[in-house]
Design a protein around this motif. Structure first.
Motif, mmCIF file in Angstrom:
data_model
loop_
_atom_site.group_PDB
_atom_site.id
_atom_site.type_symbol
_atom_site.label_atom_id
_atom_site.label_comp_id
_atom_site.label_asym_id
_atom_site.label_seq_id
_atom_site.Cartn_x
_atom_site.Cartn_y
_atom_site.Cartn_z
ATOM 1 N N TRP A 136 15.726 7.981 -47.900
ATOM 2 C CA TRP A 136 14.829 7.083 -47.180
ATOM 3 C C TRP A 136 15.617 6.166 -46.248
ATOM 4 O O TRP A 136 16.548 5.484 -46.670
ATOM 5 C CB TRP A 136 14.009 6.244 -48.160
ATOM 6 C CG TRP A 136 13.112 7.066 -49.035
ATOM 7 C CD1 TRP A 136 12.627 8.320 -48.773
ATOM 8 C CD2 TRP A 136 12.599 6.706 -50.318
ATOM 9 N NE1 TRP A 136 11.840 8.757 -49.807
ATOM 10 C CE2 TRP A 136 11.804 7.793 -50.772
ATOM 11 C CE3 TRP A 136 12.726 5.573 -51.129
ATOM 12 C CZ2 TRP A 136 11.137 7.774 -51.990
ATOM 13 C CZ3 TRP A 136 12.068 5.544 -52.354
ATOM 14 C CH2 TRP A 136 11.279 6.642 -52.777
ATOM 15 N N ARG A 137 15.229 6.168 -44.986
ATOM 16 C CA ARG A 137 15.927 5.334 -44.006
ATOM 17 C C ARG A 137 14.989 4.943 -42.878
ATOM 18 O O ARG A 137 13.976 5.626 -42.619
ATOM 19 C CB ARG A 137 17.155 6.060 -43.438
ATOM 20 C CG ARG A 137 16.837 7.306 -42.646
ATOM 21 C CD ARG A 137 18.076 8.159 -42.464
ATOM 22 N NE ARG A 137 18.648 8.497 -43.758
ATOM 23 C CZ ARG A 137 19.896 8.148 -44.130
ATOM 24 N NH1 ARG A 137 20.675 7.485 -43.306
ATOM 25 N NH2 ARG A 137 20.352 8.479 -45.307
ATOM 26 N N PRO A 138 15.287 3.833 -42.190
ATOM 27 C CA PRO A 138 14.433 3.412 -41.073
ATOM 28 C C PRO A 138 14.384 4.487 -39.991
ATOM 29 O O PRO A 138 15.320 5.286 -39.836
ATOM 30 C CB PRO A 138 15.121 2.143 -40.570
ATOM 31 C CG PRO A 138 15.970 1.680 -41.703
ATOM 32 C CD PRO A 138 16.405 2.902 -42.429
ATOM 33 N N VAL A 139 13.301 4.503 -39.241
ATOM 34 C CA VAL A 139 13.165 5.466 -38.147
ATOM 35 C C VAL A 139 13.263 4.736 -36.813
ATOM 36 O O VAL A 139 12.806 3.591 -36.692
ATOM 37 C CB VAL A 139 11.828 6.232 -38.234
ATOM 38 C CG1 VAL A 139 11.848 7.195 -39.396
ATOM 39 C CG2 VAL A 139 10.660 5.281 -38.355
ATOM 40 N N HIS A 143 10.800 7.772 -32.370
ATOM 41 C CA HIS A 143 11.060 8.956 -33.198
ATOM 42 C C HIS A 143 10.086 10.097 -32.873
ATOM 43 O O HIS A 143 8.950 9.869 -32.433
ATOM 44 C CB HIS A 143 10.970 8.590 -34.683
ATOM 45 C CG HIS A 143 9.583 8.318 -35.157
ATOM 46 N ND1 HIS A 143 8.691 9.310 -35.489
ATOM 47 C CD2 HIS A 143 8.912 7.153 -35.372
ATOM 48 C CE1 HIS A 143 7.551 8.796 -35.871
ATOM 49 N NE2 HIS A 143 7.652 7.479 -35.817
ATOM 50 N N THR A 147 3.541 11.703 -38.679
ATOM 51 C CA THR A 147 3.309 10.649 -39.665
ATOM 52 C C THR A 147 2.408 11.174 -40.778
ATOM 53 O O THR A 147 1.734 12.200 -40.627
ATOM 54 C CB THR A 147 2.641 9.436 -39.017
ATOM 55 O OG1 THR A 147 1.344 9.839 -38.533
ATOM 56 C CG2 THR A 147 3.474 8.902 -37.848
ATOM 57 N N GLU A 190 6.321 -0.735 -45.411
ATOM 58 C CA GLU A 190 7.076 -0.395 -44.200
ATOM 59 C C GLU A 190 7.430 1.092 -44.217
ATOM 60 O O GLU A 190 8.005 1.605 -45.183
ATOM 61 C CB GLU A 190 8.363 -1.218 -44.144
ATOM 62 C CG GLU A 190 9.158 -1.064 -42.868
ATOM 63 C CD GLU A 190 8.492 -1.704 -41.664
ATOM 64 O OE1 GLU A 190 8.818 -1.322 -40.534
ATOM 65 O OE2 GLU A 190 7.628 -2.597 -41.871
ATOM 66 N N VAL A 192 9.257 4.696 -43.589
ATOM 67 C CA VAL A 192 10.624 5.201 -43.499
ATOM 68 C C VAL A 192 10.554 6.696 -43.188
ATOM 69 O O VAL A 192 9.478 7.302 -43.218
ATOM 70 C CB VAL A 192 11.404 4.980 -44.811
ATOM 71 C CG1 VAL A 192 11.566 3.498 -45.110
ATOM 72 C CG2 VAL A 192 10.702 5.688 -45.986
ATOM 73 N N VAL A 220 7.042 10.529 -41.386
ATOM 74 C CA VAL A 220 7.176 9.082 -41.490
ATOM 75 C C VAL A 220 6.023 8.520 -42.309
ATOM 76 O O VAL A 220 4.851 8.775 -42.009
ATOM 77 C CB VAL A 220 7.207 8.440 -40.089
ATOM 78 C CG1 VAL A 220 7.177 6.913 -40.184
ATOM 79 C CG2 VAL A 220 8.456 8.898 -39.337
ATOM 80 N N GLU A 222 5.204 5.629 -46.070
ATOM 81 C CA GLU A 222 5.764 4.729 -47.077
ATOM 82 C C GLU A 222 6.446 5.525 -48.184
ATOM 83 O O GLU A 222 6.090 6.682 -48.453
ATOM 84 C CB GLU A 222 4.687 3.814 -47.648
ATOM 85 C CG GLU A 222 3.687 4.474 -48.567
ATOM 86 C CD GLU A 222 2.881 3.433 -49.363
ATOM 87 O OE1 GLU A 222 3.321 2.276 -49.454
ATOM 88 O OE2 GLU A 222 1.809 3.797 -49.886
#
Length: 301
Positions: A136-139, A143, A147, A190, A192, A220, A222
């Motif tokens: 899990w990491r920010p996008v 991107h 979703t 948020e 990820v 993308v 939660e």
């Protein structure tokens, strides 16, 4: 070239029709082109081919790699982009790719034992949870990934297929899935980058880390969304084991600091969506996944 498994051929035809037939006819030439382009010695494919042609190969210097080929489609493109963003963290490394031709050359994980071979489901669940944490990491704001909201539109296609009804699917569960997607998306944490299909057959033993993932969908949403695929695997017998699933949800909620109710909600909604995808793509084999939706609904009460 050796004869392709009948089930693999049938899957390509079911999913892609004439495009699939053309791709299958061109597959030997495509494999040969990959061999020339990257100086590969390509071996016979792995057993159990499903949606893509996947074969072990070696480079000119003897490095073990995996060649993955599929009918070019947005899902393969998303996988390529996800592997680039992950850059080997918690997952196999992408070495080369050609999205237009549906080609990926990736790191071969060795010894490559699947998590599905673990007899201890509690230990397997702990390994899966640790793998999720790594992935899990920010996008980035621009991107290219779908979703979870876009995936949910599959339920609109279900309604359209049956003229507003639910066809062979239980109306109560379809309605519940629609409601859950609406409510959970509106209240999501948020987002990820999620693997999107993280289950026992997509987590393998490796040398540079004990366990690494393969085959990301790249979606993308939660973090709690990620757990749905794990609940649907590795077999119908385990998937429909009431006591095991209750323990899994409790274990994952604690290990990942996630809300138990949201895990159940996403599990139910995704099981219905997954059953529809099976019907939409193949026309069969959706019933056990719908039975899981019913079981999770009962456990959540």
């Amino acid at each position: 070239m050796h004869k392709l498994p009948e089930q693999f051929v049938q899957t390509q035809l079911e999913l892609y029709g004439d495009r699939g037939s053309t791709w299958l006819a061109n597959l030997p030439a495509l494999i040969a082109e990959c061999g020339r382009r990257w100086s590969l010695t390509v071996q016979p494919p792995f057993a159990g081919l499903s949606y893509n042609y996947v074969a072990p190969a070696t480079t000119a210097d003897g490095t073990a790699v995996v060649l993955k080929l599929g009918v070019p489609n947005p899902e393969l493109t998303s996988e390529i982009e996800a592997l680039r963003l992950y850059d080997g963290h918690g997952i196999c490394r992408l070495i080369h790719s050609d999205a237009e031709l549906g080609i990926l050359l990736i790191e071969r994980l060795q010894p490559g034992k699947m998590l599905s071979t673990f007899a201890d489901d509690e230990q397997a669940t702990a390994i899966a949870a640790e793998t999720m944490r790594q992935l899990w990491r920010p996008v980035p704001p621009d991107h290219p990934f779908p979703t979870t909201a876009k995936w949910a539109k599959g339920l609109e296609r279900l309604r359209a297929e049956f003229n507003g009804g639910t066809g062979p699917f239980p109306a109560k569960l379809v309605e519940q899935a629609e409601r859950l997607y609406t409510e959970l998306l509106a209240s999501s944490a948020e987002p990820v980058l999620l693997h999107g299909d993280l289950h026992h057959f997509n987590i393998l033993s490796a040398n540079r880390q004990p366990w690494l993932a393969i085959d990301p969908k790249g979606v993308v949403g939660e973090p709690a969304y990620e757990i749905g695929a794990l609940l649907r695997n590795p077999s119908d017998e385990l998937m429909l084991d009431r006591r095991l699933q209750a323990r899994r949800v409790d274990q994952l909620a604690e290990a990942l600091a996630l809300d138990r109710e949201r895990i159940f909600g996403w599990g139910i909604a995704q099981a219905v969506l997954s059953a529809w995808w099976m019907y939409e793509g193949h026309g069969h084999s959706w019933e056990p996944t719908m039975a899981l939706a019913q079981l999770l609904d009962e456990l959540a009460r």
